[in-house]
Design a protein around this motif. Structure first.
Motif, mmCIF file in Angstrom:
data_model
loop_
_atom_site.group_PDB
_atom_site.id
_atom_site.type_symbol
_atom_site.label_atom_id
_atom_site.label_comp_id
_atom_site.label_asym_id
_atom_site.label_seq_id
_atom_site.Cartn_x
_atom_site.Cartn_y
_atom_site.Cartn_z
ATOM 1 N N ALA A 15 86.414 107.751 20.887
ATOM 2 C CA ALA A 15 87.698 106.970 21.216
ATOM 3 C C ALA A 15 88.903 108.310 21.665
ATOM 4 C CB ALA A 15 88.351 106.590 20.180
ATOM 5 N N ARG A 16 88.600 109.302 20.917
ATOM 6 C CA ARG A 16 88.730 110.439 20.510
ATOM 7 C C ARG A 16 88.895 111.324 22.274
ATOM 8 N NH1 ARG A 16 92.614 112.610 17.056
ATOM 9 N NH2 ARG A 16 92.370 111.979 14.743
ATOM 10 N N GLN A 17 87.111 111.664 22.326
ATOM 11 C CA GLN A 17 86.784 112.308 23.847
ATOM 12 C C GLN A 17 87.377 111.311 25.119
ATOM 13 O OE1 GLN A 17 82.358 112.664 23.701
ATOM 14 N NE2 GLN A 17 82.697 113.872 25.672
ATOM 15 N N ALA A 18 87.664 110.300 24.965
ATOM 16 C CA ALA A 18 87.893 109.438 26.381
ATOM 17 C C ALA A 18 89.220 109.559 26.499
ATOM 18 C CB ALA A 18 87.352 107.737 26.167
ATOM 19 N N HIS A 19 89.734 109.407 25.542
ATOM 20 C CA HIS A 19 91.445 109.596 25.651
ATOM 21 C C HIS A 19 91.668 110.552 25.765
ATOM 22 C CE1 HIS A 19 92.192 105.260 25.236
ATOM 23 N NE2 HIS A 19 91.600 105.192 24.278
#
Length: 163
Positions: A15-19
């Motif tokens: 999630a952190r990487q995607a956003h």
């Protein structure tokens, strides 16, 4: 979440990487919102699956991850169902959106934590007045449609006939 499924640390990392390149309306890193929603789910007694869905709750809607990624991800089906339930679709009526959330086991808690963070007075205070007014009304409308009016979840409400 067990077996061959992603654990919470892995879901958070995805999630952190995607956003990573996204910011919220106030210009803050979007991951701060995801972390707040995941924590909101945790403190409300949410399961690991609900916490995982909280980390991913905006991934599809914000085009950070694809529906295909979610379908193929090593996640329990109930996590995928919750993520899809809280994903607002373009042009979708609020009544259809909120009905889907209410019909999906576990999704209401995620949306409740999301709304709580979105409506945080400190977050809203940094926005311009028209945006703050528009969002405050929108969040109140969604809360009402979900039966969350008054700031407490249905489970927190006491039945006056049976206190």
């Amino acid at each position: 979440m067990t077996g061959n499924h992603l654990n919470l640390t892995q879901v958070e990392a995805f999630a952190r990487q995607a956003h990573a390149r996204q910011t919220d309306k106030a210009g803050r890193p979007y991951a701060e919102h995801l972390a707040a929603v995941a924590e909101g789910v945790r403190v409300r007694g949410g399961s690991d699956g609900q916490i995982a869905a909280a980390w991913l709750h905006d991934a599809i809607e914000d085009d950070a991850l694809s529906v295909r990624w979610l379908a193929e991800a090593a996640l329990p089906q109930e996590v995928k169902d919750m993520v899809l339930a809280v994903t607002k679709r373009p042009g979708e009526e609020l009544s259809a959106y909120t009905a889907r959330i209410l019909a999906t086991p576990g999704a209401l808690l995620i949306k409740e934590a999301d709304l709580a963070h979105n409506a945080d007075p400190a977050r809203l205070a940094v926005l311009d007045e028209p945006t703050r007014t528009r969002l405050t009304a929108k969040y109140a409308q969604v809360r009402a449609l979900l039966g969350l009016a008054g700031g407490e979840s249905p489970a927190d409400r006491k039945d006056s006939a049976n206190p």
